[in-house]
Design a protein around this motif. Structure first.
Motif, mmCIF file in Angstrom:
data_model
loop_
_atom_site.group_PDB
_atom_site.id
_atom_site.type_symbol
_atom_site.label_atom_id
_atom_site.label_comp_id
_atom_site.label_asym_id
_atom_site.label_seq_id
_atom_site.Cartn_x
_atom_site.Cartn_y
_atom_site.Cartn_z
ATOM 1 N N GLY A 99 46.248 12.694 -26.376
ATOM 2 C CA GLY A 99 47.631 12.645 -26.841
ATOM 3 C C GLY A 99 47.769 13.197 -28.247
ATOM 4 O O GLY A 99 48.724 13.913 -28.565
ATOM 5 N N LYS A 100 46.800 12.877 -29.094
ATOM 6 C CA LYS A 100 46.842 13.383 -30.464
ATOM 7 C C LYS A 100 46.723 14.903 -30.500
ATOM 8 O O LYS A 100 47.354 15.567 -31.336
ATOM 9 C CB LYS A 100 45.716 12.744 -31.275
ATOM 10 N N ALA A 101 45.892 15.444 -29.610
ATOM 11 C CA ALA A 101 45.747 16.905 -29.574
ATOM 12 C C ALA A 101 47.072 17.574 -29.233
ATOM 13 O O ALA A 101 47.435 18.607 -29.813
ATOM 14 C CB ALA A 101 44.668 17.291 -28.565
ATOM 15 N N ILE A 102 47.824 17.000 -28.297
ATOM 16 C CA ILE A 102 49.134 17.550 -27.941
ATOM 17 C C ILE A 102 50.109 17.392 -29.103
ATOM 18 O O ILE A 102 50.894 18.298 -29.421
ATOM 19 C CB ILE A 102 49.670 16.870 -26.674
ATOM 20 N N ALA A 103 50.052 16.244 -29.767
ATOM 21 C CA ALA A 103 50.921 16.030 -30.930
ATOM 22 C C ALA A 103 50.608 17.019 -32.039
ATOM 23 O O ALA A 103 51.506 17.538 -32.709
ATOM 24 C CB ALA A 103 50.759 14.600 -31.435
ATOM 25 N N LEU A 104 49.332 17.303 -32.224
ATOM 26 C CA LEU A 104 48.917 18.228 -33.276
ATOM 27 C C LEU A 104 49.443 19.631 -33.020
ATOM 28 O O LEU A 104 49.917 20.312 -33.932
ATOM 29 C CB LEU A 104 47.386 18.248 -33.357
ATOM 30 N N ASP A 135 45.953 14.245 -39.829
ATOM 31 C CA ASP A 135 47.279 14.835 -39.877
ATOM 32 C C ASP A 135 48.282 13.763 -39.456
ATOM 33 O O ASP A 135 48.125 13.161 -38.379
ATOM 34 C CB ASP A 135 47.369 16.038 -38.941
ATOM 35 N N PRO A 136 49.285 13.497 -40.261
ATOM 36 C CA PRO A 136 50.252 12.443 -39.885
ATOM 37 C C PRO A 136 50.990 12.739 -38.593
ATOM 38 O O PRO A 136 51.535 11.826 -37.974
ATOM 39 C CB PRO A 136 51.209 12.407 -41.093
ATOM 40 N N LYS A 137 51.012 14.003 -38.150
ATOM 41 C CA LYS A 137 51.691 14.340 -36.897
ATOM 42 C C LYS A 137 51.070 13.639 -35.693
ATOM 43 O O LYS A 137 51.751 13.425 -34.686
ATOM 44 C CB LYS A 137 51.648 15.854 -36.664
ATOM 45 N N VAL A 138 49.783 13.310 -35.742
ATOM 46 C CA VAL A 138 49.116 12.735 -34.565
ATOM 47 C C VAL A 138 49.189 11.214 -34.543
ATOM 48 O O VAL A 138 48.737 10.582 -33.580
ATOM 49 C CB VAL A 138 47.647 13.189 -34.474
#
Length: 358
Positions: free
Chosen positions: A104-109, A144-147
């Motif tokens: 999920g974090k990879a997609i958010a990134l 990265d705060p995006k993830v």
């Protein structure tokens, strides 16, 4: 005593919901965040959990992507990203452990899709802005705060079917976050309190969880420990333990939680003499007057986990390359990291010996 320390602390911007049955309120979390349709992410073994989430999402469930893998291979992240685009998902609901949450974090990134995380193990990745991707056998990590998940739902009921070995290993993985937070160069009083309490929660709960997986009180305390330890990981700089485990896991394709569990007492033995405040906090948390590394090793002997790297299939001939990679880009650490020290540490971890300092 006069308090003279200086520190900086920034709280992570996320909502935490902790409640038995909290998964039934997933729709409310989407509403609170102003989100429409979510792609549900999981591993192949956790399809039943994804189906449960889809049931509670109703027509707001865009679909399921069930190919999450350890260490997040970049190819898997690309496929999940494409699936989210095809289905028109504006968010991801991630259910499972570190593999699913990492995906999920990879997609958010890559695409900025917000995450709602529903952890079912104790690894704590859901509380951090840390991402990891493995490309060509090398694992790269970053912050990265995006993830960072915008909402985390802790439902102890979802962990009762987690097998004893996975429960113990993922709990010890979380303990490693707290241990390293206690001697991190950017530690703070708040994080140190959370770290000590997180280790205490796991030391008390893991033997009970392994003895009876349906013990909801023990499961709740373990999940509470996961929240605290994960928050420590998200707020501080990690050291030698995490560097070693990233190299071992990424280059040798080892199981993430088990690798952390095995390596933990040996790195602590390497560091505890040079981190007296951390040593004292861990003595309190583990209820010991001796070395915390020994107390942790003895706790692990009670649990149903592999106790040596050899049991994971690691061969001594692979260790020099691991040592070279660790030394090529070392993390901050209270004890100087040397080739001889790493050779001793990894040799003990390979055999599963009682930990000693060199």
């Amino acid at each position: 005593m006069i308090f003279t320390s200086s520190f900086h602390y920034q709280a992570l911007p996320m909502r935490v919901s902790f409640e038995v049955g909290a998964v039934t309120k997933i729709g409310e979390e989407l509403d609170r965040l102003g989100l429409g349709r979510a792609l549900v992410l999981c591993t192949p073994e956790q399809n039943h959990l994804a189906d449960l989430v889809m049931d509670h999402l109703g027509d707001r469930g865009a679909g399921v992507f069930d190919q999450a893998r350890m260490h997040v291979p970049v190819e898997t992240a690309d496929r999940a990203r494409d699936r989210a685009r095809e289905l028109g998902a504006d968010s991801c609901v991630v259910i499972g452990g570190g593999s699913s949450i990492g995906l999920g974090k990879a997609i958010a990134l890559e695409h900025g899709l917000p995450i709602i995380a529903i952890p079912t193990t104790y690894a704590g990745s859901e509380m951090t802005p840390i991402w990891g991707l493995t490309r060509d056998g090398r694992k790269k990590t970053g912050r990265d705060p995006k993830v960072l998940p915008q909402s985390v739902i802790y439902d102890p009921q979802l962990t009762t079917t987690l097998p004893a070995e996975i429960s113990a290993a993922s709990g010890l993985n979380a303990v490693a976050h707290a241990v390293e937070a206690l001697y991190a160069p950017d530690a703070s009083p708040i994080i140190s309190l959370m770290a000590e309490e997180g280790v205490r929660a796991f030391a008390e709960s893991l033997p009970a969880v392994v003895a009876d997986g349906d013990d909801l009180d023990a499961r709740s305390k373990a999940l509470y420990g996961a929240w605290l330890c994960g928050a420590c990981l998200g707020a501080t700089t990690m050291s030698l333990h995490h560097k070693l485990c990233h190299v071992l896991g990424g280059s040798l394709d080892l199981p993430h939680a088990q690798t952390h569990a095995i390596v933990l007492p040996y790195v602590l033995a390497y560091n505890e003499a040079h981190a007296p405040a951390a040593r004292a906090a861990l003595q309190r948390a583990l209820g010991t007057g001796g070395d915390p590394s020994t107390a942790l090793w003895e706790l692990e002997q009670q649990l149903q986990i592999p106790h040596s790297l050899d049991e994971l299939g690691v061969r001594e001939t692979r260790l020099p390359a691991v040592i070279d990679e660790v030394l090529s880009n070392p993390y901050s650490n209270p004890t100087p990291v040397t080739e001889d020290g790493l050779r001793h540490l990894l040799g003990q971890a390979l055999r599963g010996d009682r930990p000693t300092r060199r």
